[in-house]
Scaffold this active site. Structure first.
Site, PDB file in Angstrom:
ATOM      1  CE  LYS A 151      -4.442  -1.537   1.759  1.00  0.00           C
ATOM      2  NZ  LYS A 151      -4.254  -2.978   2.051  1.00  0.00           N
ATOM      3  CD  GLU A 209     -10.668   5.227   1.400  1.00  0.00           C
ATOM      4  OE1 GLU A 209     -10.392   6.404   1.105  1.00  0.00           O
ATOM      5  OE2 GLU A 209     -10.104   4.240   0.891  1.00  0.00           O
ATOM      6  CB  SER A 246      -0.195  -8.257  -1.213  1.00  0.00           C
ATOM      7  OG  SER A 246      -1.003  -9.103  -0.414  1.00  0.00           O
TER       8      SER A 246
END
Ligand SMILES: *Cc1c(COP(=O)(O)O)cnc(C)c1O
Length: 395
Positions: A91, A113, A379
């Site tokens: 991310k 968010e 990930s």
């Protein structure tokens, strides 16, 4: 014209994408749309982006040949180690890119968010790095469920604002963030955390994450003498780690693409997040895509043991890959994922995030040839999921 699976000038992947937004949001999104490609093409932007990816995030992430896992499944398995990035997942590639974008656009305040809190932490991290004010909207229920990530965000200097309407989870937090952006159009940038939202977000986020496939090409060439694996595999929540893994291979149909979604307690159980299989066309968060909905078009609550895959929609790129059959979509249950996570830990000494464990479960569902080169995007790391692993396995 050459066939492409990438976005067109109007912001569509085939029939999916676009910017279906209220008029009040138009100036913000339009400012971004008009500027994002220009800014990203700028040499000083690229230089700063790549310098931070190198020295702050720790890129390039290794492409690791998983010997024992490969032996077990009699094929050649490589793991792209996004779990080794600073903050523990892919991310941060996107939030680094977007914080630089915000600065170039002259913004002094960032909103985001978050559901499980991973994107909130990645955003708070880059805001601390740049000394920019950070407000993270998070559902009241999620705040209670994800206390460690709330604490991280606070330590990083972010303000965490509870969303108290509706189901008090991610979609309500998104509504609050959008309301904030409408009220603060001039000084604020909204950092969206996946390849979702109105155009240009899906494309912008995919381009920031594309560093993953750019590196895979170089690393495979070094290790195997070819840039192209036979298969690329990634888990899909909104779809950003998958988009990054596929990006530079989208139009190379010799490379097969597999997308793994969360089947929760089973695709037909009513408790699942297998969006492509169960979803119908609709509009969610400003983009036309596939989403899980009732007969009269209300968005249904998704379920997965993994908070990061628990999203009722999927990015428009992935809706297109599904519709055109460019990618094969497979849904893995909670149980399948948890077992695969435990297995990787035992075989390779790597504890994966539960999101990633879904992708790793592919080897129990599909047989590969001994000479196939299979790249799985790892990930994220499993530290954040320890409590879940403890409860599931009675550790
Ligand atoms: C958030 C997250 C995901 C899901 O998000 P995508 O946008 O689909 O990549 C997957 N894996 C990890 C480790 C995550 O933190």
């Amino acid at each position: 014209m050459k066939k492409t699976f990438n976005i067109n000038e109007k912001g569509y992947y085939g029939e999916f994408g676009g910017a279906y937004i209220p008029e009040m949001l138009y100036p913000n999104v339009e400012e971004l749309r008009q500027n994002y490609l220009k800014i990203m093409a700028d040499a000083s932007f690229q230089e700063e982006f790549h310098a931070l990816l190198k020295d702050y995030v720790g890129r390039p992430s290794p492409l690791y040949f998983a010997k024992r896992l490969s032996e077990k499944y009699n094929t050649k398995i490589y793991l792209k180690r996004e779990d080794l990035n600073h903050t523990g997942a892919h991310k941060v590639n996107n939030t680094i890119g977007q914080i630089l974008m915000a600065q170039r656009l002259g913004k002094t305040r960032v909103i985001a968010e978050t559901g499980a809190g991973q994107h909130g932490v990645a955003t708070a991290t880059v805001c601390a790095l740049m000394g920019i004010e950070c407000i993270v909207y998070m559902g009241e229920i999620d705040i209670a469920r994800q206390a460690p990530n709330v604490a991280r965000m606070k330590m990083l200097g972010a303000k965490v604002v509870p969303a108290t309407s509706g189901s008090k989870t991610l979609k309500d937090a998104t509504n609050e963030a959008i309301r904030d952006w409408i009220n603060n159009p001039v000084d604020t940038h909204y950092i969206i955390g996946s390849v979702v939202g109105p155009h240009p977000y899906p494309d912008m986020v995919a381009r920031f994450q594309a560093v993953v496939s750019e590196e895979i090409k170089k690393q495979l060439l070094e290790k195997e003498g070819t840039e192209n694996p036979n298969y690329l595999i990634a888990c899909v929540g909104g779809g950003s780690n998958a988009a990054g893994t596929y990006y530079h291979y989208l139009d190379n149909e010799d490379v097969k693409i597999i997308a793994v979604e969360a089947a929760g307690k089973g695709v037909d159980s009513g408790e699942s997040a297998a969006t492509s299989v169960l979803g119908k066309e609709g509009i969610i968060h400003g983009s036309k895509t596939l989403l899980m909905q009732t007969k009269d078009g209300q968005i249904t609550e998704p379920y997965s043991i993994s908070a990061g895959l628990d999203y009722p929609g999927v990015g428009p790129m992935h809706a297109h890959l599904y519709k055109t059959k460019r990618a094969e979509f497979i849904a893995i249950t909670d149980d399948g994922a948890m077992k695969a996570g435990m297995q990787l830990s035992k075989l390779e000494g790597i504890i994966p995030a539960i999101e990633t464990s879904h992708a790793l479960a592919i080897f129990e569902h599909k047989t590969f040839e001994p000479n196939d080169i299979v790249v799985v995007n790892l990930s994220g790391r499993g530290d954040k999921d320890l409590q879940n692993y403890i409860e599931y396995f009675n550790l």
